[in-house]
Design a protein around this motif. Sequence first.
Motif, PDB file in Angstrom:
ATOM      1  N   ASP A 187       1.825   4.043   2.678  1.00 22.74           N
ATOM      2  CA  ASP A 187       2.747   3.210   4.020  1.00 22.74           C
ATOM      3  C   ASP A 187       4.201   4.194   3.276  1.00 22.74           C
ATOM      4  O   ASP A 187       4.436   3.107   2.621  1.00 22.74           O
ATOM      5  CB  ASP A 187       2.696   1.992   4.587  1.00 22.74           C
ATOM      6  CG  ASP A 187       1.120   1.970   5.090  1.00 22.74           C
ATOM      7  OD1 ASP A 187       0.678   3.476   6.205  1.00 22.74           O
ATOM      8  OD2 ASP A 187       0.377   1.061   5.292  1.00 22.74           O
TER       9      ASP A 187
ATOM     10  N   GLU B 112     -10.390  -5.747  10.946  1.00 20.50           N
ATOM     11  CA  GLU B 112     -10.426  -4.251  10.245  1.00 20.50           C
ATOM     12  C   GLU B 112     -11.419  -3.351  11.341  1.00 20.50           C
ATOM     13  O   GLU B 112     -12.547  -3.436  11.353  1.00 20.50           O
ATOM     14  CB  GLU B 112     -10.567  -4.606   8.984  1.00 20.50           C
ATOM     15  CG  GLU B 112     -10.698  -3.543   8.364  1.00 20.50           C
ATOM     16  CD  GLU B 112      -9.704  -2.969   7.643  1.00 20.50           C
ATOM     17  OE1 GLU B 112      -8.689  -3.962   7.879  1.00 20.50           O
ATOM     18  OE2 GLU B 112      -9.710  -2.045   6.906  1.00 20.50           O
ATOM     19  N   LYS B 113     -10.518  -1.678  11.057  1.00 21.97           N
ATOM     20  CA  LYS B 113     -10.682  -0.841  12.097  1.00 21.97           C
ATOM     21  C   LYS B 113     -12.058  -0.919  13.341  1.00 21.97           C
ATOM     22  O   LYS B 113     -12.801  -0.637  13.026  1.00 21.97           O
ATOM     23  CB  LYS B 113     -11.331  -0.186  11.055  1.00 21.97           C
ATOM     24  CG  LYS B 113     -10.595  -0.104   9.431  1.00 21.97           C
ATOM     25  CD  LYS B 113     -10.572   1.457   8.788  1.00 21.97           C
ATOM     26  CE  LYS B 113      -9.844   1.529   8.211  1.00 21.97           C
ATOM     27  NZ  LYS B 113      -9.516   0.989   7.065  1.00 21.97           N
TER      28      LYS B 113
ATOM     29  N   TYR C 169      -7.463   1.379  12.355  1.00 19.44           N
ATOM     30  CA  TYR C 169      -6.145   0.284  11.276  1.00 19.44           C
ATOM     31  C   TYR C 169      -6.399  -1.403  11.510  1.00 19.44           C
ATOM     32  O   TYR C 169      -7.991  -1.809  11.846  1.00 19.44           O
ATOM     33  CB  TYR C 169      -5.398   0.231  12.302  1.00 19.44           C
ATOM     34  CG  TYR C 169      -4.031   0.747  11.370  1.00 19.44           C
ATOM     35  CD1 TYR C 169      -2.934   1.385  10.871  1.00 19.44           C
ATOM     36  CD2 TYR C 169      -4.286   2.241  12.909  1.00 19.44           C
ATOM     37  CE1 TYR C 169      -2.180   2.154  10.742  1.00 19.44           C
ATOM     38  CE2 TYR C 169      -3.130   2.972  12.737  1.00 19.44           C
ATOM     39  CZ  TYR C 169      -2.263   3.443  11.786  1.00 19.44           C
ATOM     40  OH  TYR C 169      -1.539   4.791  11.763  1.00 19.44           O
ATOM     41  N   GLY C 170      -6.175  -2.061  11.044  1.00 18.47           N
ATOM     42  CA  GLY C 170      -6.743  -3.971  10.608  1.00 18.47           C
ATOM     43  C   GLY C 170      -5.853  -4.570  11.849  1.00 18.47           C
ATOM     44  O   GLY C 170      -4.534  -3.758  12.092  1.00 18.47           O
TER      45      GLY C 170
ATOM     46  N   LEU D 287       0.939  -1.084   0.377  1.00 16.95           N
ATOM     47  CA  LEU D 287       0.078  -0.047  -0.009  1.00 16.95           C
ATOM     48  C   LEU D 287       0.912   1.365   0.001  1.00 16.95           C
ATOM     49  O   LEU D 287       1.632   1.225   0.418  1.00 16.95           O
ATOM     50  CB  LEU D 287      -1.239   0.108   1.115  1.00 16.95           C
ATOM     51  CG  LEU D 287      -1.977  -1.354   1.492  1.00 16.95           C
ATOM     52  CD1 LEU D 287      -2.917  -1.159   2.642  1.00 16.95           C
ATOM     53  CD2 LEU D 287      -2.377  -1.801   0.648  1.00 16.95           C
TER      54      LEU D 287
ATOM     55  N   ILE E 226      -2.355  -3.313  11.570  1.00 21.53           N
ATOM     56  CA  ILE E 226      -1.414  -4.141  10.235  1.00 21.53           C
ATOM     57  C   ILE E 226      -0.745  -3.234  10.019  1.00 21.53           C
ATOM     58  O   ILE E 226      -1.924  -1.876   9.753  1.00 21.53           O
ATOM     59  CB  ILE E 226      -2.517  -4.836   9.312  1.00 21.53           C
ATOM     60  CG1 ILE E 226      -3.030  -6.164  10.494  1.00 21.53           C
ATOM     61  CG2 ILE E 226      -1.957  -5.050   8.193  1.00 21.53           C
ATOM     62  CD1 ILE E 226      -4.605  -6.415   9.440  1.00 21.53           C
TER      63      ILE E 226
ATOM     64  N   ARG F  99       7.566   3.909  10.058  1.00 21.40           N
ATOM     65  CA  ARG F  99       6.547   4.521   8.885  1.00 21.40           C
ATOM     66  C   ARG F  99       6.136   5.727   8.870  1.00 21.40           C
ATOM     67  O   ARG F  99       5.918   6.241   9.762  1.00 21.40           O
ATOM     68  CB  ARG F  99       5.434   3.433   9.332  1.00 21.40           C
ATOM     69  CG  ARG F  99       4.337   2.958   8.048  1.00 21.40           C
ATOM     70  CD  ARG F  99       3.232   3.433   9.195  1.00 21.40           C
ATOM     71  NE  ARG F  99       1.694   3.477   8.800  1.00 21.40           N
ATOM     72  CZ  ARG F  99       0.412   4.230   9.018  1.00 21.40           C
ATOM     73  NH1 ARG F  99       0.638   4.087  10.733  1.00 21.40           N
ATOM     74  NH2 ARG F  99      -0.306   4.123   8.077  1.00 21.40           N
TER      75      ARG F  99
ATOM     76  N   THR G  30      -8.254  -7.652   4.664  1.00 27.86           N
ATOM     77  CA  THR G  30      -8.165  -8.236   6.484  1.00 27.86           C
ATOM     78  C   THR G  30      -8.971  -9.380   7.100  1.00 27.86           C
ATOM     79  O   THR G  30      -8.787 -10.814   7.678  1.00 27.86           O
ATOM     80  CB  THR G  30      -8.682  -7.317   7.765  1.00 27.86           C
ATOM     81  OG1 THR G  30      -7.574  -6.253   7.447  1.00 27.86           O
ATOM     82  CG2 THR G  30      -8.444  -7.499   8.931  1.00 27.86           C
TER      83      THR G  30
HETATM   84  C1  G1P Z   1      -5.762   0.192   4.757  1.00 28.93           C
HETATM   85  C2  G1P Z   1      -5.857  -2.298   5.605  1.00 28.93           C
HETATM   86  C3  G1P Z   1      -6.110  -1.925   7.092  1.00 28.93           C
HETATM   87  C4  G1P Z   1      -4.125  -1.449   7.299  1.00 28.93           C
HETATM   88  C5  G1P Z   1      -4.331   0.215   6.231  1.00 28.93           C
HETATM   89  C6  G1P Z   1      -2.605   0.378   6.706  1.00 28.93           C
HETATM   90  O1  G1P Z   1      -7.018  -0.302   5.556  1.00 28.93           O
HETATM   91  O2  G1P Z   1      -7.174  -2.360   5.485  1.00 28.93           O
HETATM   92  O3  G1P Z   1      -5.785  -3.259   7.879  1.00 28.93           O
HETATM   93  O4  G1P Z   1      -4.261  -1.172   8.475  1.00 28.93           O
HETATM   94  O5  G1P Z   1      -4.789  -0.136   5.206  1.00 28.93           O
HETATM   95  O6  G1P Z   1      -2.423   1.611   6.397  1.00 28.93           O
HETATM   96  P1  G1P Z   1      -6.832   1.484   4.709  1.00 28.93           P
HETATM   97  O7  G1P Z   1      -5.556   3.290   5.214  1.00 28.93           O
HETATM   98  O8  G1P Z   1      -6.580   1.482   2.974  1.00 28.93           O
HETATM   99  O9  G1P Z   1      -7.989   1.721   5.279  1.00 28.93           O
END
Ligand code: G1P
Length: 294
Positions: free
Chosen positions: A134, A196-197, A171-172, A131, A209, A258, A237
């Motif tokens: 990050d 998740e969240k 977060y997850g 992703l 995560i 990070r 997740t």
């Molecule tokens: C995603 C994932 C989440 C993770 C996060 C990290 O969420 O679904 O589990 O903790 O990235 O950056 P988002 O930030 O895209 O909502």
Amino acid sequence: MTAKVRKAVFPAAGLGTRFLPATKAMPKEMLPLVDKPLIQYGVEESLASGIEKVIIVTGRGKAAMEDHFDHSFELEHHLEARGKTALLATARHAANLADVSYVRQKQALGLGHAVLRSRELVGNEPFAVVLSDDIIDAEVPVLLQMLEVYEKYNAPVVALMKVPRERISAYGVVAGEAVADYSGRGSLFRITDMVEKPKAEVAPSNLAIIGRYILTPDIFSAIENITPGSGGELQLTDAIKLLLKSRPVYGYVFEGTRYDAGDKQGFLQATVEFALKREDLGPEFRAYLNSRAL
Ligand code: G1P
């Protein structure tokens, strides 16, 4: 023998609403940290970790990413004619960086859905998911750290970071047991549950995560077997949680710093830190910051 991880999937079809209006007509993945788009940091980290092929899951309005990882003949010609060799090398570097394939996610139905879109291009082999929001500054690239774990345990690995409780619901979050005989860098958990969240009150731990995953191809059928979760979206997740029923999954607390570059605060912090580290910009920028320190 574990199969080699050769491919990295970059979900990049999101709407980038946290960065409006900048992201109205420009992909958030193209926001520059100093002078390099976010996604290029993730691609460079992948290549430095031994990844050979990049798969970008893209969507409407994201064409700038494809142009970025391609030649711009007009620009290259212009720089060449003026003898601007360093800039020419920079422009060519992005084009020559990686073997990139694109697949379209036509609707923003969640991270799980985005990963499922890469199924044909990934095929029946393990792969990484990155992703690009990050941004992780690390001596050893975080994907490489995770690949060491993957190779040792031959199981999926998700990146983890301790997060203060008041921020955990973004977060997850995992529950896990520390792997007692683990002797590598960072620290390792065998995951027992994931959510998740979650609301802070019910979060199973403070281990969040972070957007780096090493996955095995059975994740695709797991994604097909989940229903929409948090935010009404198909969550990666939830699919990994489903995998827990049939195989061990590990959570790896990485070494490195990070930044959540998808968030304005995180983006500003990363910009300052990366600028300070640059040989060409750092000294003057540091002097500037010092001159205005409160
Ligand atoms: C995603 C994932 C989440 C993770 C996060 C990290 O969420 O679904 O589990 O903790 O990235 O950056 P988002 O930030 O895209 O909502």
